[in-house]
Write a protein that holds these residues in place. Structure first.
Motif, PDB file in Angstrom:
ATOM      1  N   SER A 415       2.323  -5.061   7.536  1.00  0.00           N
ATOM      2  CA  SER A 415       1.511  -5.225   6.349  1.00  0.00           C
ATOM      3  C   SER A 415       0.317  -6.265   6.512  1.00  0.00           C
ATOM      4  O   SER A 415      -0.707  -6.147   6.256  1.00  0.00           O
ATOM      5  CB  SER A 415       2.171  -5.360   5.364  1.00  0.00           C
ATOM      6  OG  SER A 415       3.185  -6.500   5.399  1.00  0.00           O
ATOM      7  N   VAL A 461       4.756   1.239   6.988  1.00  0.00           N
ATOM      8  CA  VAL A 461       4.045  -0.165   6.679  1.00  0.00           C
ATOM      9  C   VAL A 461       5.272  -1.140   6.981  1.00  0.00           C
ATOM     10  O   VAL A 461       6.106  -1.183   5.981  1.00  0.00           O
ATOM     11  CB  VAL A 461       3.094  -0.303   5.461  1.00  0.00           C
ATOM     12  CG1 VAL A 461       2.777  -1.806   5.134  1.00  0.00           C
ATOM     13  CG2 VAL A 461       2.019   0.642   5.487  1.00  0.00           C
ATOM     14  N   THR A 464       6.686  -4.243   3.880  1.00  0.00           N
ATOM     15  CA  THR A 464       5.922  -3.946   2.338  1.00  0.00           C
ATOM     16  C   THR A 464       6.629  -4.742   1.280  1.00  0.00           C
ATOM     17  O   THR A 464       7.832  -4.670   1.185  1.00  0.00           O
ATOM     18  CB  THR A 464       6.248  -2.253   2.090  1.00  0.00           C
ATOM     19  OG1 THR A 464       5.668  -1.761   3.250  1.00  0.00           O
ATOM     20  CG2 THR A 464       5.536  -2.229   0.755  1.00  0.00           C
ATOM     21  N   ASP A 469       0.399  -3.144  -0.525  1.00  0.00           N
ATOM     22  CA  ASP A 469       0.546  -2.829   1.090  1.00  0.00           C
ATOM     23  C   ASP A 469       0.200  -1.640   1.424  1.00  0.00           C
ATOM     24  O   ASP A 469      -0.170  -1.185   2.422  1.00  0.00           O
ATOM     25  CB  ASP A 469       1.717  -3.790   1.398  1.00  0.00           C
ATOM     26  CG  ASP A 469       1.831  -4.996   1.270  1.00  0.00           C
ATOM     27  OD1 ASP A 469       0.909  -5.785   1.463  1.00  0.00           O
ATOM     28  OD2 ASP A 469       3.035  -5.575   1.268  1.00  0.00           O
TER      29      ASP A 469
END
Length: 878
Positions: A415, A461, A464, A469
């Motif tokens: 992120s 991601v 997160t 994000d």
């Protein structure tokens, strides 16, 4: 090397089956012959001296110090050769066990009753009607990853496969004496080649090497196993499989991070991602072409005995108009065999798809499926039902499962990288890394245009922390391509204890994002969330992480019900027990009620890929076991029982988690602990094994905290020390805290009634069984901190004692006969390599910078060979 003594110490506990004993003995004898031929009888004598010594030490007939003295007397070059001998032995012992397991599976599959934990057993246990309902939404989604946990070189793995093939030839029934002698000669030849193959990599793998390595599993097993699994389910759902339209729908979807996971790996670029999907496509298109051609050549059904349908005749006529040369040639070769002509034409079109011959190529897998179904329907109408729903149905299932892309390539990035990229774009000065982030999104769009959205749409991601994000990925996609941005399903990955607790709030924030709402509308409100086992276990300890992950699953399942979302939990499990590993089917049955729902997605990585998918029979068995568990875990009865147990023992779980986490943090967050860990383990040297393209740690230099260290080398290094700390540390303190309040009965009830608690204790028991206290103590002494050594060994003693009390076992793995035998088979040989490793590690630590370069290189080679061998012996690295 004579191998029979490996079971001697434990023969009263678990007797080795005769067939396995015979294979281990023969392979050991052949290896001993090779060692003597290469290094002379003296080398073999030294190997045998060490082997007998460690066995005697395990029987307490010889002091362990005598083993260390023996090893210290050998020149380093001799020690290197001995380490190679034991490493080769492990490869052969693993092979013998694999063959015995396959024989056992076949012997148990008598047809009198469903094989336990099979698809047939699941249908029988659930009932045909309920099974059919569950199958309609069933999904099993293994995701292959390139995390560096496979210690063997590809050349070594290939050599082992050749030995495996010859062992199968040797053991094939009804062999004459001459055939058997030739098979033994070939076995000796291949074992000799394995001995002469360098065990260590001289160059680091790049990401595309990792892609090609994973393709071996597809080529050798996965492509063939998938239709076998579907056929097994189809037969269980109703009589007449192969003579009627299938009742089983394709439910397996393979994914891959190999070439797409760039979190912490600067070697994975947008160009690598593009090349990775092209390599995958090449492999699957070759497999589809060969299969279509094989079936087509064999489909010698005459027009008189199976008249072609009007649709098939029209399709052939259209093909002849468009490609007269190709079709007329096939008609000449196969007169009055229209179904054969058509499938051979289909094979030619698949070949054209691979060559990018756009005049003839298929545009999409759906177009290929349509052509296959034209042939299938024609055969069925013409009375050739077995040809319609036999091998041709297998090909249809393969196309439905693999498409033209083989496995969905998933992208993963941290992120913080996205946040930095957006900041740079706003400032106007874009770094090379940000350029690659944008280029990666453009590559995703190119993949979707070439192979379809299913080939690459998931974007994971890492770390997160909030819905922002997730929004960042969609914002970056807009910067990269504007309105032409690809379809993206952004998957938040929750790893730390804090992030797991905060996950429902993040998902609620995601529902406010227009891009997420659009995808929910398009997918029937499907959403995917990933849970990270590795980093949570490294942060919290194995017991607390297991229980916190369960709580997160409960909370997410409740959130999904409240928000009318079809949630899929993506389990980021490692191969080792310290990273969420262990038997996958048991893990499924231990999930929180409502969190499975007929869907199970999980990472498969490193040595786990080849352990589970390296042989067709084992790959099929593993797939059926997991699917069996998914079906059962999705039934109301199992969910009610699990929910009741979770409610009853919730307070117990919280006390275990809290106390175990305090104990774990008291050790791992102590001042100087990371430095001590680096001294007592081969952590620094693991990077020289060149296990993969991904760096072993974040940043440079020795780790200052566990945050600097990735979970894989953390687990790998502890396994090498025979401590296996990430797999058990802290649970003893957790159990002790409960016993102090309420005694043993509540813990025993939780073990009997709650699958999660049983799975936790069983996995810890496995980890303890692979721990050797006496050898571990010698590693821990290298750090010069008696307080840490006492702390670790004290928790080990407590955990071992209380686990046995709770489970009611008199020894570790008492109820796991097969696993117990496997550990006992290898223990003395792992001991031998551990002593060799200790010699090298102690010399390198003591010598420091004063060691002559040549001596340092020799010791490093010995250390790395022993690391490789211990990994083979323990059968897990990270």
């Amino acid at each position: 090397m004579v191998a029979t003594a490996s079971a001697e110490r434990h023969s009263a506990v678990v007797e080795m089956p005769d067939e396995l004993r015979a294979d281990v003995r023969m392979l050991g004898e052949l290896l001993g012959q090779v060692i003597a031929e290469h290094g002379g009888p003296g080398l073999l004598a030294d190997v045998e001296r060490l082997r007998k010594g460690v066995i005697a030490a395990r029987r307490r007939q010889k002091p362990i110090d005598e083993i260390a003295t023996m090893v210290a007397r050998w020149p380093v070059d001799r020690a290197v050769q001995i380490a190679r001998a034991f490493t080769c032995y492990f490869h052969l012992a693993n092979l013998a066990e694999e063959h015995y397991r396959i024989r056992t599976l076949r012997a148990r599959d008598t047809g009198d009753a469903p094989l336990p934990e099979s698809l047939a057993a699941a249908v029988h246990e659930v009932g045909p009607e309920r099974a059919a309902e569950l199958v309609s939404g069933l999904e099993f989604h293994p995701v292959l990853t390139a995390h560096p946990t496979e210690a063997r070189r590809r050349a070594v793995a290939t050599a082992i496969q050749r030995v495996s093939a010859q062992l199968a030839e040797y053991n094939a029934p009804a062999r004459g004496a001459g055939e058997r002698a030739e098979a033994r000669r070939r076995l000796l030849e291949e074992i000799d080649l394995l001995w002469r193959t360098a065990q260590l990599r001289h160059t680091r793998l790049d990401p595309l090497d990792e892609v090609r390595t994973a393709m071996a599993a597809f080529d050798e097993t996965l492509f063939r196993v998938v239709p076998q699994v579907y056929r097994s389910l189809d037969a269980a759902l109703g009589a007449g499989t192969g003579t009627r339209p299938p009742l089983a729908r394709p439910f397996i979807r393979y994914g891959s991070w190999i070439g797409g996971d760039r979190d912490g790996n600067p070697n994975v670029t947008s160009s690598v991602t593009r090349q990775a999907v092209l390599i995958q496509a090449e492999h699957v298109l070759i497999a589809l072409e060969n299969t279509a051609a094989r079936i087509g050549r064999g489909l010698t059904v005459s027009a008189e005995l199976a008249p072609p349908s009007a649709r098939l005749r029209a399709a052939i006529a259209d093909a002849e108009d468009a490609h007269p040369d190709i079709v007329s040639e096939m008609a000449t070769r196969s007169p009055r065999e229209p179904h054969r002509q058509w499938l051979l034409f289909v094979a030619a079109r698949i070949a054209a798809t691979r060559r990018r011959d756009l005049d003839l190529a298929y545009r999409t897998p759906a177009d290929l499926l349509a052509d296959l179904r034209v042939c299938q329907e024609s055969l069925a109408e013409g009375g050739a039902a077995r040809q319609a729903y036999g091998e041709l149905q297998h090909l249809i299932w393969q196309v439905e499962t693999f498409g033209f892309h083989l496995a969905e390539l998933e992208v993963r990035q941290h992120s913080q990288v996205h946040a930095t990229a957006l900041a740079e774009i706003a400032a106007g000065e874009v770094s090379e890394r940000t350029e690659d982030v944008l280029a990666t999104i453009r590559v995703i769009a190119w993949i979707q245009e070439r192979f379809g959205v299913t080939a690459c749409s998931r974007y994971v991601v890492s770390f997160t922390r909030s819905a922002d994000d997730v929004a960042a990925v969609y914002e970056l996609a807009g910067h990269a391509l504007g309105e032409r941005a690809p379809v993206l399903d952004v998957v938040p990955l929750f790893e730390s204890g804090e992030d797991l607790a905060n996950a429902p709030a993040v998902l609620s924030g995601m529902l406010e994002l227009p891009a997420v709402r659009e995808r929910l509308a398009a997918t029937g409100r499907r959403l995917e969330v990933m849970l990270g086992y590795s980093d949570s276990a490294k942060e919290l300890g194995p017991a607390a992480a297991t229980l916190r992950l369960y709580q997160a699953q409960e909370a997410l399942a409740a959130w999904a019900r409240d928000n009318d979302v079809r949630l899929t939990l993506f389990h980021g499990r490692g191969g080792a027990l310290g990273r969420g590993g262990g038997p996958a089917n048991r893990a499924v049955l231990a999930q929180a009620p409502g969190s499975v729902g007929g869907r199970f997605k999980v990472t498969e990585q490193g040595e786990v890929i080849f352990a589970r998918y390296g042989h067709a029979a084992i790959a099929r068995r593993h797939t059926e076991q997991v699917t069996h568990a998914v079906l059962l875990a999705s039934t109301d009865a199992v969910e009610r029982r699990t929910a009741a147990a979770a409610d009853r023992f919730r307070g117990l779980a919280e006390r275990v988690a809290s106390a175990s986490e305090r104990s774990y943090r008291a050790l791992t967050e102590s001042p100087g602990f990371p430095e001590w860990f680096a001294l007592v383990s081969p952590l620094e040297e693991i990077g020289a094994l060149r296990l993969g393209s991904r760096p072993a740690r974040r940043g440079l230099g020795a780790p200052r905290s566990l945050d600097d260290l990735r979970a894989i080398p953390w687990v790998f290094a502890w396994a090498q020390t025979r401590v296996n700390l990430p797999g058990w540390y802290g649970l003893g303190s957790g159990l002790d805290a409960v016993m102090a309040e309420s005694g043993i009965d509540e813990l025993r009830a939780a073990y009997q009634e709650w699958p999660l608690f049983a799975s936790l204790l069983d996995n810890v028991e496995m980890s303890l069984a692979k721990t050797d206290r006496a050898i571990a103590e010698r590693y821990l002494a290298l750090g010069g901190r008696d307080d840490y050594t006492d702390q670790v060994l004290g928790e080990y003693d407590l955990t071992r004692r209380l686990v046995l009390m709770v489970t009611g076992h008199t020894r570790l793995l008492e109820s796991r006969r097969v696993l117990s035998r496997a550990v006992q088979l290898r223990d003395p040989y792992v001991d031998a390599l551990s002593h060799l490793q200790l010699r090298a590690l102690a010399a390198l630590r003591a010598g420091g910078d004063t060691l002559p370069e040549q001596e340092r290189e020799k010791l490093s080679t010995l250390l790395l060979l022993s690391v490789n061998g211990v990994a083979a012996g323990l059968q897990n690295t990270g």
